[in-house]
Design a protein around this motif. Structure first.
Motif, PDB file in Angstrom:
ATOM      1  N   ASP B 413       0.773  -1.193   0.079  1.00 10.09           N
ATOM      2  CA  ASP B 413      -0.058   0.010   0.146  1.00 10.09           C
ATOM      3  C   ASP B 413       0.771   1.203  -0.038  1.00 10.09           C
ATOM      4  O   ASP B 413       0.294   2.348   0.286  1.00 10.09           O
ATOM      5  CB  ASP B 413      -0.880  -0.060   1.074  1.00 10.09           C
ATOM      6  CG  ASP B 413      -2.044  -1.013   1.012  1.00 10.09           C
ATOM      7  OD1 ASP B 413      -2.537  -1.377  -0.102  1.00 10.09           O
ATOM      8  OD2 ASP B 413      -2.310  -1.599   2.148  1.00 10.09           O
ATOM      9  N   VAL B 414       1.976   0.981  -0.260  1.00 11.31           N
ATOM     10  CA  VAL B 414       2.907   2.193  -0.352  1.00 11.31           C
ATOM     11  C   VAL B 414       3.500   2.408  -1.551  1.00 11.31           C
ATOM     12  O   VAL B 414       4.174   1.352  -2.223  1.00 11.31           O
ATOM     13  CB  VAL B 414       4.340   2.176   0.852  1.00 11.31           C
ATOM     14  CG1 VAL B 414       5.082   3.369   0.472  1.00 11.31           C
ATOM     15  CG2 VAL B 414       3.588   2.066   2.024  1.00 11.31           C
ATOM     16  N   MET B 415       3.388   3.510  -2.366  1.00 10.78           N
ATOM     17  CA  MET B 415       3.646   3.829  -3.778  1.00 10.78           C
ATOM     18  C   MET B 415       4.880   4.824  -3.910  1.00 10.78           C
ATOM     19  O   MET B 415       4.902   5.720  -3.315  1.00 10.78           O
ATOM     20  CB  MET B 415       2.501   4.303  -4.552  1.00 10.78           C
ATOM     21  CG  MET B 415       2.872   4.794  -5.769  1.00 10.78           C
ATOM     22  SD  MET B 415       2.769   3.507  -7.041  1.00 10.78           S
ATOM     23  CE  MET B 415       3.098   4.283  -8.524  1.00 10.78           C
ATOM     24  N   MET B 416       5.892   4.249  -4.262  1.00 17.05           N
ATOM     25  CA  MET B 416       7.256   5.074  -4.421  1.00 17.05           C
ATOM     26  C   MET B 416       7.090   5.711  -5.722  1.00 17.05           C
ATOM     27  O   MET B 416       7.048   4.997  -6.843  1.00 17.05           O
ATOM     28  CB  MET B 416       8.395   4.163  -4.323  1.00 17.05           C
ATOM     29  CG  MET B 416       8.779   3.478  -3.101  1.00 17.05           C
ATOM     30  SD  MET B 416       9.079   4.626  -1.575  1.00 17.05           S
ATOM     31  CE  MET B 416      10.388   5.683  -2.076  1.00 17.05           C
ATOM     32  N   HIS B 417       7.404   6.787  -5.775  1.00 19.43           N
ATOM     33  CA  HIS B 417       7.239   7.649  -7.145  1.00 19.43           C
ATOM     34  C   HIS B 417       8.856   8.060  -7.481  1.00 19.43           C
ATOM     35  O   HIS B 417       9.366   8.649  -6.742  1.00 19.43           O
ATOM     36  CB  HIS B 417       6.586   9.010  -6.963  1.00 19.43           C
ATOM     37  CG  HIS B 417       5.203   8.719  -6.688  1.00 19.43           C
ATOM     38  ND1 HIS B 417       4.221   9.067  -7.724  1.00 19.43           N
ATOM     39  CD2 HIS B 417       4.329   8.572  -5.592  1.00 19.43           C
ATOM     40  CE1 HIS B 417       2.972   8.538  -7.316  1.00 19.43           C
ATOM     41  NE2 HIS B 417       3.034   8.315  -6.108  1.00 19.43           N
ATOM     42  N   PRO B 418       9.223   7.538  -8.568  1.00 19.78           N
ATOM     43  CA  PRO B 418      10.496   7.696  -8.965  1.00 19.78           C
ATOM     44  C   PRO B 418      11.160   9.130  -9.225  1.00 19.78           C
ATOM     45  O   PRO B 418      10.166   9.846  -9.937  1.00 19.78           O
ATOM     46  CB  PRO B 418      10.778   6.848 -10.266  1.00 19.78           C
ATOM     47  CG  PRO B 418       9.384   6.613 -10.845  1.00 19.78           C
ATOM     48  CD  PRO B 418       8.518   6.689  -9.519  1.00 19.78           C
ATOM     49  N   VAL B 419      12.095   9.512  -8.718  1.00 21.39           N
ATOM     50  CA  VAL B 419      12.611  10.723  -8.915  1.00 21.39           C
ATOM     51  C   VAL B 419      14.253  10.953  -9.198  1.00 21.39           C
ATOM     52  O   VAL B 419      14.739   9.776  -8.995  1.00 21.39           O
ATOM     53  CB  VAL B 419      12.330  11.716  -7.584  1.00 21.39           C
ATOM     54  CG1 VAL B 419      10.796  12.037  -7.494  1.00 21.39           C
ATOM     55  CG2 VAL B 419      12.883  10.910  -6.408  1.00 21.39           C
ATOM     56  N   TYR B 420      14.740  11.866  -9.412  1.00 18.79           N
ATOM     57  CA  TYR B 420      16.139  11.982  -9.565  1.00 18.79           C
ATOM     58  C   TYR B 420      16.828  12.082  -8.116  1.00 18.79           C
ATOM     59  O   TYR B 420      16.083  12.899  -7.287  1.00 18.79           O
ATOM     60  CB  TYR B 420      16.627  12.932 -10.594  1.00 18.79           C
ATOM     61  CG  TYR B 420      16.396  12.762 -12.051  1.00 18.79           C
ATOM     62  CD1 TYR B 420      17.146  11.736 -12.694  1.00 18.79           C
ATOM     63  CD2 TYR B 420      15.563  13.617 -12.958  1.00 18.79           C
ATOM     64  CE1 TYR B 420      16.878  11.441 -13.945  1.00 18.79           C
ATOM     65  CE2 TYR B 420      15.375  13.055 -14.275  1.00 18.79           C
ATOM     66  CZ  TYR B 420      16.140  12.273 -14.639  1.00 18.79           C
ATOM     67  OH  TYR B 420      15.793  11.676 -16.103  1.00 18.79           O
ATOM     68  N   LEU B 421      17.945  11.937  -8.216  1.00 20.38           N
ATOM     69  CA  LEU B 421      18.607  12.145  -6.943  1.00 20.38           C
ATOM     70  C   LEU B 421      19.679  13.445  -7.136  1.00 20.38           C
ATOM     71  O   LEU B 421      20.366  13.258  -7.990  1.00 20.38           O
ATOM     72  CB  LEU B 421      19.618  11.046  -6.378  1.00 20.38           C
ATOM     73  CG  LEU B 421      18.879   9.793  -5.701  1.00 20.38           C
ATOM     74  CD1 LEU B 421      17.672   9.107  -6.549  1.00 20.38           C
ATOM     75  CD2 LEU B 421      19.975   8.852  -5.059  1.00 20.38           C
ATOM     76  N   GLY B 422      19.400  14.192  -6.027  1.00 19.95           N
ATOM     77  CA  GLY B 422      20.525  15.662  -6.222  1.00 19.95           C
ATOM     78  C   GLY B 422      21.804  14.906  -5.447  1.00 19.95           C
ATOM     79  O   GLY B 422      22.206  15.583  -4.399  1.00 19.95           O
ATOM     80  N   GLY B 423      22.292  13.956  -5.816  1.00 22.30           N
ATOM     81  CA  GLY B 423      23.497  13.547  -5.243  1.00 22.30           C
ATOM     82  C   GLY B 423      23.259  12.445  -4.157  1.00 22.30           C
ATOM     83  O   GLY B 423      22.170  12.478  -3.599  1.00 22.30           O
ATOM     84  N   GLY B 424      24.180  11.336  -3.991  1.00 21.47           N
ATOM     85  CA  GLY B 424      24.179  10.447  -3.060  1.00 21.47           C
ATOM     86  C   GLY B 424      25.235  10.348  -2.159  1.00 21.47           C
ATOM     87  O   GLY B 424      25.339  10.650  -1.103  1.00 21.47           O
ATOM     88  N   PHE B 425      26.221   9.819  -2.821  1.00 15.95           N
ATOM     89  CA  PHE B 425      27.634   9.661  -2.212  1.00 15.95           C
ATOM     90  C   PHE B 425      27.592   8.623  -0.780  1.00 15.95           C
ATOM     91  O   PHE B 425      28.524   8.721  -0.212  1.00 15.95           O
ATOM     92  CB  PHE B 425      28.078  11.081  -1.571  1.00 15.95           C
ATOM     93  CG  PHE B 425      28.165  11.940  -2.801  1.00 15.95           C
ATOM     94  CD1 PHE B 425      28.439  11.797  -4.464  1.00 15.95           C
ATOM     95  CD2 PHE B 425      27.561  13.334  -2.562  1.00 15.95           C
ATOM     96  CE1 PHE B 425      28.561  12.842  -5.247  1.00 15.95           C
ATOM     97  CE2 PHE B 425      27.324  14.268  -3.419  1.00 15.95           C
ATOM     98  CZ  PHE B 425      27.880  13.918  -4.723  1.00 15.95           C
ATOM     99  N   GLY B 426      26.443   8.079  -0.739  1.00 12.06           N
ATOM    100  CA  GLY B 426      26.269   7.290   0.411  1.00 12.06           C
ATOM    101  C   GLY B 426      25.359   7.534   1.377  1.00 12.06           C
ATOM    102  O   GLY B 426      24.986   6.943   2.112  1.00 12.06           O
ATOM    103  N   ARG B 427      24.968   8.996   1.377  1.00 12.62           N
ATOM    104  CA  ARG B 427      23.920   9.547   2.295  1.00 12.62           C
ATOM    105  C   ARG B 427      22.726   8.819   2.009  1.00 12.62           C
ATOM    106  O   ARG B 427      21.735   8.830   2.990  1.00 12.62           O
ATOM    107  CB  ARG B 427      23.880  10.922   2.013  1.00 12.62           C
ATOM    108  CG  ARG B 427      22.900  11.785   3.027  1.00 12.62           C
ATOM    109  CD  ARG B 427      23.163  11.545   4.597  1.00 12.62           C
ATOM    110  NE  ARG B 427      22.293  12.269   5.406  1.00 12.62           N
ATOM    111  CZ  ARG B 427      21.335  11.852   6.198  1.00 12.62           C
ATOM    112  NH1 ARG B 427      20.952  10.258   5.491  1.00 12.62           N
ATOM    113  NH2 ARG B 427      20.503  12.077   6.961  1.00 12.62           N
TER     114      ARG B 427
END
Ligand code: FES
Ligand code: FES
Lengths: 157, 738
Positions: B413-427
């Motif tokens: 019942d949880v829907m994830m909406h795909p989005v771009y990431l503004g950086g990750g680096f592990g965070r």
């Protein structure tokens, strides 16, 4: 009441005069192309043009842009290329960004493109030192080598 | 690394008149039967899918997040090449966050390479997470996407689809399959001059049993891999249309600003929100276990109102901890015990006792924040017993589960909406959940979408940090002047097994880790343990070379006799950099080489010292052996990125602790390399044909040591603690060049 134009559209908004332009754009107008990075004028992610000049919108209270013409990344191509039906959808800076594959995560790039556009307007043939001096935007992904290459391509063109 | 092909299973389905082909990591069994069984208990670990529509378009579903590393394009290239697709007809899409698209290959890949995904180890140790749960992640990290999902998932899916399409065409024409070939999304039969588009065959092909061992191309047959392809995610990133998590927006949306206990782990005791509640736009003040949040109709209003909230947090035993205490603890723990074995070779003790000379040095690196450009944020909309979620994450599937458990919902019942990431680096890796938990609990109190944003200050002070590490070295020379022993005692934990190991042929080695826990939350940071260990080992081997009176480059080459790939990257970098040739006055070159995540990288930094006593890096020459470059332009971009990320950390990066809390707050005190400090970067890609190496991380580790090694030559000062900004290199004596 705050009165200004954003990307050619006239707005008359009931917001606090001290609300930063960034949050007016993002949260009141839903113009999310302008990004929040630091909130203290330290990164440049929120750069827009106010009457054509680069401005860090996170520290610019809306009262400071009363009556001004504001351009955000969403309206840049129209502001530069005009609204004729055959006007290019991208500015030459944006096209160079694609040609040189500049963005990585892309989050800083709205601000970067706005800042570079202003830099080239004021100084069509910047030296490397000019670029270093006038472009202080942070890109945590490290796109700066390509930013320089893309600018150089526009200068020699 | 080899993964038994037999462990994989392909499965297909018809959707929308097209062919959907998936690739599963699971036990061998009959395709359809297994598919049904697995589908029933929800354990269908299909990792990659590609879809062919009747109009001949190909869609590749990528189970990894796009955070600037170009993974959507690279993985689509791998599937499309094996498929012999027309690249113009191929698009990549982020795979939906459902179990079907769980990222099993990544886990399998790491399992065979290291035992466990390194970036998940710290959390595994600290929690009840089980391997079986990890298989259900959709993780992007460990430089793994191309190596595992791509090599094992995407290529097989493409190759299998191609064979099925050929089989269909051959059947329709009544000719042997061997007489057919494929090109640009068509099957051709040369003898009769007939051809069919994939789109015309797809529906029928979906009825076939997929081959278990489709034939993969040899590198010389590649038509798409190895070419510099434009990244599909770039056009929306130049005109503001790319949607990041923080860009989720609706007219009725509310915004939350949050203040979390400054000392990690402290609880909220009391709140006085009277001044905040009357403010314009403020809807509610919400008290959570460790924090207080203001929800308003505009983020700035929430943030301003939050300033007026008085909050008291409980006192903890860590309220007086400072960085000085942490370093003292590290030092005394290192002095007290010999720790656990990381690697032991030969007899270091005896070698040391018989040494003609011993060199000792102690190194330190601080905690680091990730500081991705997009501050942490998460939007959750609870409605009708369900939740919609928008957040930039390196693991959509994991976040879905987390929001479900914190929000009291079923995962489905949880829907994830795909989005771009503004950086990750592990965070944005799984288990760094703090933001997700807060956002979920806050949004649960509303029926409209609520976007919780960490300010830059929140993000910097509530991160999961790159661990601070202290490391004590000794090395000995025998009576002939050869290096006889290498000893390293460093503070743990080990997040990346092998990061402290050296490639150098030194007969006696004793590398041991001493655990020394602090209250500061830690996690993986781009390149994980390699960022600290490479600075240590590549600086200390340089010290050893200078002590021996040797040229550091020649010295390394000689000790790398058993590592031809290391030698080669060093030689290529040296040649490219013009190492050994005359440099401008006041310039010197420093070297470092390191293997991480399957790639071997040498970096040579040309450095001078500026008027503030700081290193100025003019040029970095990098040689990388990543086996083979899938998208060479992306390889170069990731190398540039990795170097600058490591350079920012080396020059400026430190998170220090005072009164139990993080001192640094925003970019002025956690700076980044900008245009003016960006060196010229030259990259040499070496195609050794070895197994694919990672790209997102391996360029980060060597740069700090390369700069420090150059600075030593210029100044005679050996930098053993980062960042450089804490040192003054202006008064110094250059070292004679060897
Ligand atoms: S958000 Fe305005 S300068 Fe960083
Ligand atoms: S492209 Fe990611 S911050 Fe610049």
């Amino acid at each position: 009441m705050a009165n200004f134009r954003v990307n050619g559209v006239e707005y008359r908004l009931d917001v606090e005069p001290e609300m930063p332009l960034l949050w007016v754009l993002r949260d009141e107008l839903g113009l999310t192309g302008t990004k929040f990075g630091c909130g203290i004028a330290a990164c440049g992610a929120c750069t827009v043009h106010v009457n054509g000049s680069s401005t860090r919108s996170c520290v610019t209270p809306v009262q400071a842009v009363e009556g001004a013409d504001i351009t955000t990344i969403e309206g840049l191509a129209e502001a530069v290329n005009g609204t004729a039906p055959d006007a290019p959808a991208l500015t030459r800076v944006q096209q160079a960004w694609i040609d040189y594959q500049v963005p990585q995560c892309g989050y800083c790039q709205s601000g970067m493109v706005m800042a570079v556009t202003d830099l080239l307007n004021n100084n069509p043939n910047p030296s490397d030192a000019d670029i270093d001096r006038s472009l202080s935007n942070i890109c945590r992904c490290g796109s700066t080598p390509r930013v320089r290459k893309a600018i150089r391509s526009l200068v020699s063109a | 690394m080899t993964i038994s092909r037999r462990r994989f299973l392909l499965s297909t389905a018809v959707i929308g008149g097209g062919l959907l082909i998936g690739y599963a990591a699971t036990r061998p069994s009959r395709h359809r039967v297994a598919n049904e069984t697995l589908a029933h208990n929800g354990q269908r670990f299909l990792t990659t899918w590609l879809r062919i529509d009747p109009d001949n378009r190909v869609t590749v579903y990528v189970p990894h997040s796009e955070m600037g590393q170009g993974v959507h394009t690279s993985l689509a290239m791998m599937a499309a090449d094996e498929l012999d697709a027309d690249w113009e007809l191929v698009t990549a899409e982020q795979a939906p966050a459902t179990d079907l698209f769980a990222n099993g290959d990544l886990i399998t890949g790491f399992a065979s390479e290291f035992g466990l995904p390194s970036f998940l180890q710290p959390i595994l140790a600290a929690s009840s997470v089980k391997i079986s749960q990890l298989v259900n992640l959709q993780t992007t990290g460990g430089s793994s996407s191309v190596r595992f999902t791509g090599e094992h998932g995407m290529r097989n899916a493409g190759a299998a689809a191609r064979e099925m399409l050929i089989a269909c065409a051959a059947d329709r024409w009544g000719v042997p399959a061997e007489q057919c070939h494929t090109q640009l999304s068509h099957v051709h039969h040369n003898a009769s001059g007939r051809s069919l588009a994939y789109g015309e065959l797809a529906a029928a092909a979906a009825e076939l049993e997929p081959p278990e061992n489709p034939r993969l191309k040899q590198p010389q047959e590649f038509t798409i891999m190895g070419k510099a392809m434009s990244r599909a995610d770039i056009p929306p990133k130049v005109n503001g249309s790319a949607q990041y998590g923080i860009d989720a927006y609706s007219d009725d949306m509310l915004f939350a600003a949050i203040r979390i206990a400054p000392v990690f782990g402290a609880r909220l005791v009391s709140v006085d929100a009277s001044e905040a509640l009357g403010r314009r736009g403020v809807q509610r003040v919400i008290e959570l276990e460790d924090s207080v949040a203001v929800v308003a109709d505009n983020y700035w209003r929430a943030k301003e109102a939050l300033k007026l909230v008085k909050a008291e947090f409980e006192q903890t035993e860590n309220d007086h901890v400072s960085s000085a205490d942490i370093w003292a603890q590290f030092d005394s723990d290192l002095a007290a015990g010999d720790g656990k074995k990381d690697k032991e070779v030969g007899d270091t003790k005896t070698a040391m006792s018989e040494a003609s000379d011993i060199i000792e040095a102690s190194y330190r690196v601080p905690y680091l924040a990730h500081a991705p450009m997009e501050p942490m944020n998460c939007t959750v909309h609870f409605h009708d017993g369900r939740a919609d979620v928008w957040t930039s994450t390196q693991d959509n599937l994991g976040i879905r589960g987390r929001v479900a458990s914190v929000g009291g919902l079923d995962e489905n019942d949880v829907m994830m909406h795909p989005v771009y990431l503004g950086g990750g680096f592990g965070r944005r890796l799984p288990f760094n959940w703090n933001m997700i938990d807060h956002a979920t609990l806050i949004a649960k109190q509303f029926e409209v979408p609520v976007k919780t944003i960490f300010s830059r200050e929140d993000d910097m002070q509530q991160d999961y940090y790159r661990p601070a590490v202290a490391s004590n070295f000794r090395a000995s020379f025998d009576t002939n002047g050869n290096v006889s022993a290498w000893e390293n005692r460093f503070t743990g934990p080990i997040q990346t097994p092998g990061a402290a190991h050296i490639p150098y042929a030194i007969g006696n080695q004793s590398i041991r880790v001493v655990d020394s826990e602090t209250h500061v939350p830690i996690a993986a940071w781009r390149s994980v343990d390699h960022s600290q260990q490479t600075f240590f080992t590549e600086s200390f081997i340089d010290e050893v070379a200078h002590r021996a009176g040797r040229n550091p480059y020649q010295f390394r080459l000689e000790l790398l006799s058993e590592h031809p790939r290391h030698r080669r990257v060093l030689e290529v970098a040296a040649e490219g950099a013009g190492y050994g040739q005359n440099l401008p006055d006041g310039h010197a070159m420093g070297i470092a080489v390191q293997e991480s995540f399957g790639s071997i990288v040498a970096e040579i930094a040309e450095v001078s010292i500026d008027e503030n006593g700081q290193p100025r890096v003019h040029r970095v020459t990098c040689a990388i052996d990543c086996g083979r470059a899938v998208n060479p332009d992306t390889v170069e971009q990731q190398v540039e990125s990795g170097i600058l990320f490591g350079l920012s950390a080396a020059l400026y990066g430190e998170i220090t602790i005072e009164n139990g809390a993080v001192v640094q707050a925003n970019f002025p005190d956690y700076n980044s390399v900008r245009m003016a400090q960006t060196p010229e970067i030259q990259i040499h890609i070496i195609e050794s044909g070895e197994a694919l190496g990672g790209l997102g991380e391996p360029a980060t580790p060597p740069i700090a040591a390369a700069v420090a090694n150059a600075a030593y030559i210029l100044t005679g000062q050996r930098i053993r603690e980062l960042p450089f900004k804490n040192h003054d290199l202006s008064r110094s004596t250059p070292v004679a060049q060897r």
